[in-house]
Write a protein that holds these residues in place. Structure first.
Motif, mmCIF file in Angstrom:
data_model
loop_
_atom_site.group_PDB
_atom_site.id
_atom_site.type_symbol
_atom_site.label_atom_id
_atom_site.label_comp_id
_atom_site.label_asym_id
_atom_site.label_seq_id
_atom_site.Cartn_x
_atom_site.Cartn_y
_atom_site.Cartn_z
ATOM 1 N N UNK A 122 22.387 36.003 11.281
ATOM 2 C CA UNK A 122 22.824 37.298 10.749
ATOM 3 C C UNK A 122 23.110 37.198 9.251
ATOM 4 N N UNK A 123 23.746 36.109 8.846
ATOM 5 C CA UNK A 123 24.048 35.928 7.424
ATOM 6 C C UNK A 123 22.770 35.816 6.606
ATOM 7 N N UNK A 124 21.766 35.141 7.131
ATOM 8 C CA UNK A 124 20.494 35.016 6.415
ATOM 9 C C UNK A 124 19.876 36.380 6.162
ATOM 10 N N UNK A 125 19.932 37.263 7.133
ATOM 11 C CA UNK A 125 19.387 38.616 6.955
ATOM 12 C C UNK A 125 20.205 39.403 5.939
ATOM 13 N N UNK A 126 21.515 39.226 5.961
ATOM 14 C CA UNK A 126 22.388 39.900 4.995
ATOM 15 C C UNK A 126 22.046 39.448 3.574
ATOM 16 N N UNK A 127 21.898 38.143 3.379
ATOM 17 C CA UNK A 127 21.589 37.604 2.063
ATOM 18 C C UNK A 127 20.224 38.090 1.579
ATOM 19 N N UNK A 128 19.244 38.133 2.479
ATOM 20 C CA UNK A 128 17.914 38.603 2.100
ATOM 21 C C UNK A 128 17.942 40.048 1.629
ATOM 22 N N UNK A 129 18.829 40.853 2.188
ATOM 23 C CA UNK A 129 18.952 42.250 1.771
ATOM 24 C C UNK A 129 19.794 42.403 0.508
ATOM 25 N N UNK A 156 15.246 32.578 4.504
ATOM 26 C CA UNK A 156 15.186 34.036 4.372
ATOM 27 C C UNK A 156 15.146 34.492 2.923
ATOM 28 N N UNK A 157 15.816 33.740 2.038
ATOM 29 C CA UNK A 157 15.905 34.159 0.630
ATOM 30 C C UNK A 157 16.280 32.945 -0.219
ATOM 31 N N UNK A 194 22.613 23.705 8.874
ATOM 32 C CA UNK A 194 21.866 24.741 9.572
ATOM 33 C C UNK A 194 22.089 26.112 8.929
ATOM 34 N N UNK A 195 23.275 26.336 8.386
ATOM 35 C CA UNK A 195 23.551 27.589 7.677
ATOM 36 C C UNK A 195 22.698 27.660 6.412
ATOM 37 N N UNK A 196 22.706 26.573 5.654
ATOM 38 C CA UNK A 196 21.936 26.517 4.407
ATOM 39 C C UNK A 196 20.456 26.739 4.698
ATOM 40 N N UNK A 197 19.953 26.064 5.706
ATOM 41 C CA UNK A 197 18.532 26.181 6.037
ATOM 42 C C UNK A 197 18.165 27.602 6.441
ATOM 43 N N UNK A 198 18.995 28.240 7.254
ATOM 44 C CA UNK A 198 18.714 29.606 7.694
ATOM 45 C C UNK A 198 18.664 30.560 6.506
ATOM 46 N N UNK A 199 19.601 30.415 5.572
ATOM 47 C CA UNK A 199 19.630 31.298 4.400
ATOM 48 C C UNK A 199 18.424 31.030 3.509
ATOM 49 N N UNK A 200 18.139 29.767 3.240
ATOM 50 C CA UNK A 200 17.039 29.442 2.328
ATOM 51 C C UNK A 200 15.678 29.840 2.892
#
Length: 256
Positions: A204-211, A240-241, A232-238
């Motif tokens: 969910x955070x990755x999608x938020x950051x991408x927006x 996506x954005x 895993x948090x860092x990877x998910x965000x990176x």
């Protein structure tokens, strides 16, 4: 980053609080258990804090508020302060009710009013949605989020903008509010596969950051489920954005 964790202590994190210096302002965002001790360890004087911003009124975000109010009645060497510096306390609707319950309706804490006259040096402000305010040259505004009547805050001074999500489930109001901010400080309480309550996981955070597309993301409010798995948090965000990502730890200093 005074506190980047949850109510459950770990080696690196416990509860929530952040200290921000910008323009001439010195502020706290949330004031959970251990905030004053962490300030002491980082050499930050609680007597110099201009304001405390509360995102919501859960215990892990507010429990050091009354100790902070009380200590402002004393000098740094422990003598009674004749003219305490005003402490501004800023929060969502319910702020006055909170202080009434904690102090005025509580015979054990009522002395803060009857003896120490805390209202003489404490100023309360209940924020209105998207209204622009200013403190010591630092502008700020807020929007409601999906968590126990809470709010997110945005601070800016013409040089840099910072958004604090507070606790929240994914919320389009927050995404629009944070869009284009230089720094997004956002919670990621649990892994997405075991998400509990009105909170955010890594997907969910990755999608938020991408927006929202911030320059820097600081991840906070991590429960022990993340111990050893923060990557895993860092990877998910990176995925996506592409932006800089910092997973918060207690006593971490970030200079911009």
């Amino acid at each position: 980053m005074l506190g980047a964790g949850s109510i459950v202590p770990t080696t690196d994190r416990f509860c929530t609080a952040a200290y921000l210096e910008a323009s001439e302002a010195r502020i706290l965002v949330d004031c959970g258990p251990g905030t004053l001790e962490k300030m002491r360890r980082m050499g930050i004087s609680p007597h110099n804090v201009d304001a405390v911003f509360l995102t919501h009124y859960h215990l892990d975000h507010v429990s050091d508020l009354l100790p902070l109010i009380k200590l402002r009645a004393y000098t740094p060497t422990g003598e009674p302060q004749r003219s305490p510096k005003t402490l501004k306390v800023i929060g969502p609707p319910g702020l006055t009710e909170l202080l009434n319950h904690l102090i005025h309706s509580n015979k054990f804490f009522e002395y803060l009013e009857s003896i120490m006259n805390y209202r003489k040096y404490t100023a309360l402000t209940t924020v209105e949605e998207r209204r622009e305010y200013e403190i010591c040259g630092l502008k700020f505004s807020s929007v409601p989020v999906t968590h126990s009547y809470g709010v997110a805050y945005k601070f800016w001074d013409g040089r840099c903008s910072v958004v604090f999500s507070g606790d929240t489930a994914p919320d389009w109001r927050l995404i629009e509010f944070a869009r284009g901010a230089d720094i997004l400080i956002h919670e990621c309480s649990f892994p997405s596969d075991s998400l509990i309550g009105q909170h955010t996981g890594e997907r969910e955070l990755a999608l938020i950051v991408a927006e929202a597309r911030p320059r820097l993301v600081v991840v906070t409010h991590l429960y022990p489920a993340w111990n050893g798995a923060e990557h895993q948090i860092v990877r998910a965000i990176e995925e996506a954005y592409k932006c800089r990502v910092i997973v918060g730890r207690d006593l971490m200093e970030i200079r911009i």
